[in-house]
Design an enzyme around this catalytic site. Structure first.
Site, short mmCIF file in Angstrom:
data_model
loop_
_atom_site.label_atom_id
_atom_site.label_comp_id
_atom_site.label_asym_id
_atom_site.label_seq_id
_atom_site.Cartn_x
_atom_site.Cartn_y
_atom_site.Cartn_z
N ARG A 100 13.35 4.68 1.84
CA ARG A 100 11.86 4.40 2.24
C ARG A 100 11.22 3.52 1.59
NH1 ARG A 100 6.71 4.94 0.57
NH2 ARG A 100 7.35 6.36 -1.08
N ASP A 101 10.89 3.44 0.61
CA ASP A 101 9.91 2.73 -0.36
C ASP A 101 10.63 1.47 -0.44
OD1 ASP A 101 7.83 1.62 -1.72
OD2 ASP A 101 8.38 2.82 -3.65
N HIS A 145 6.51 6.99 -11.04
CA HIS A 145 6.99 6.02 -10.13
C HIS A 145 6.53 4.39 -10.71
CE1 HIS A 145 7.81 5.00 -5.88
NE2 HIS A 145 7.12 3.80 -6.39
N HIS A 200 6.70 0.24 -11.13
CA HIS A 200 7.14 -0.86 -10.70
C HIS A 200 7.43 -1.65 -11.81
CE1 HIS A 200 6.28 -0.73 -6.05
NE2 HIS A 200 6.20 0.48 -6.61
N CYS A 203 5.05 -2.76 -1.92
CA CYS A 203 4.00 -2.07 -1.26
C CYS A 203 3.58 -3.12 -0.12
CB CYS A 203 2.77 -1.53 -2.13
SG CYS A 203 1.64 -0.87 -1.27
N ASN A 206 10.30 -1.65 -7.05
CA ASN A 206 10.50 -0.56 -8.05
C ASN A 206 11.70 -0.83 -9.04
OD1 ASN A 206 8.87 1.63 -6.14
ND2 ASN A 206 10.53 0.58 -4.59
#
Length: 312
Positions: A26-27, A220, A222, A253, A262
């Site tokens: 997803r991300d 989470h 980065h 993002c 990430n």
């Protein structure tokens, strides 16, 4: 692939085991310009699970206009079948319409995506912080009524590209407002990678003071400024046991151009393996998966461990 493994030397004040919350499908993929075929995405999820990643966020039910890469969310869940369901296969939903679409496919877990700053809330959700909480309230209520597991992301917890530094109390206010809706887990997002270890300590302490313990928190980070692993270890020493990561270091993002990749799952696993912390992940299989996905995208994986172990 048989991976070289680090020498194991346990560290102080660290847990025996950590849950990796894999966000690659997803991300990781959402900001890629190369549109990945649905069958490849399904294979990606299966490979990640086979490598030992128990929790894998599969897709997002956002508008295809905003994130074209994930326009095939329904098709992907159809392709995955039962492999895409259950409490360990979350999907991101932005609103009730997204929830409707997800529930039509029988998902067992959802994630909502809030913000710690007004500017990002407007850019990402098209509404104020207060309005976004109002939007999420019926989503969470309906999800809980249907026995779905719910995660609440809060972005810009450690800095915002438009507003600059974000006060810890402001972040905690945003976290509190979402957790009060009834979410099971809170993910603290360092969306632009500017967080440092002291900042992580301060935010976790403030959340604990407000009754949001480390046992319900995921982190989470980065790696924009190379701080993701240091920040992760700080969070683990504070009691956090869930860490978000993206295989190969994919991701960013689409609403914040300064948000680079990430924390790479392989880099995280290497560090945790070296500390003797159990993750259940087969590093060799994971590196193999990253090399395979890099070929699908037509570029090398950003992960340093993938580069070191694959000779890439």
């Amino acid at each position: 692939m048989s991976a070289t493994l680090p020498q194991v030397v346990p560290g102080a004040d660290l847990p025996d085991a950590v849950t990796i919350y894999e966000v690659g499908p997803r991300d990781g993929l959402q900001n890629e310009s190369t549109v990945v075929p649905t069958a490849v995405k399904a294979d990606f999820v299966r490979r990640l699970v086979a490598a030992g990643l128990g929790t894998v966020e599969t897709t997002s039910f956002v508008s295809p206009r905003w994130v074209p890469q994930l326009a095939d969310a329904e098709d992907l869940l159809t392709e995955l079948g039962d492999e895409g369901l259950g409490h360990r296969r979350p999907v991101l939903v932005p609103n009730e319409r997204g929830l409707d679409r997800a529930m039509e496919h029988g998902v067992g877990a959802i994630a909502i995506f809030g913000s710690a700053t007004e500017t990002f809330a407007q850019r990402n959700l098209g509404r104020s912080l207060a309005e976004s909480v109002q939007m999420f309230a019926p989503v969470v209520r309906r999800a809980l009524d249907s026995d779905l597991w719910v995660r609440a992301y809060v972005s810009m917890c450690f800095g915002d590209p438009w507003e600059g530094p974000v006060p810890v109390t402001q972040v905690a206010d945003a976290c509190e407002s979402l957790m009060e809706l009834g979410a099971h887990q809170l993910s603290l997002g360092d969306t632009i990678g500017t967080g440092t270890t002291g900042h992580v300590e301060a935010l976790l302490l403030e959340l604990e003071r407000r009754g949001i313990g480390a046992d319900v928190i995921g982190v989470h980070f980065h790696d924009t400024y190379g701080q993701a692993l240091a920040n992760t270890l700080t969070a683990l020493r504070a009691g956090v046991r869930v860490v978000d990561a993206s295989t190969g270091g994919l991701g960013g993002c689409p609403y914040a151009r300064s948000a680079t990749g990430n924390l790479a799952t392989e880099d995280l696993v290497w560090a945790l393996d070296g500390l003797g912390i159990r993750t259940g992940v087969d590093l060799g299989a994971l590196v193999e998966t990253s090399v395979w996905m890099a070929k699908q995208l037509g570029r090398p994986a950003p992960s340093r461990v993938v580069k070191a172990l694959s000779g890439g």
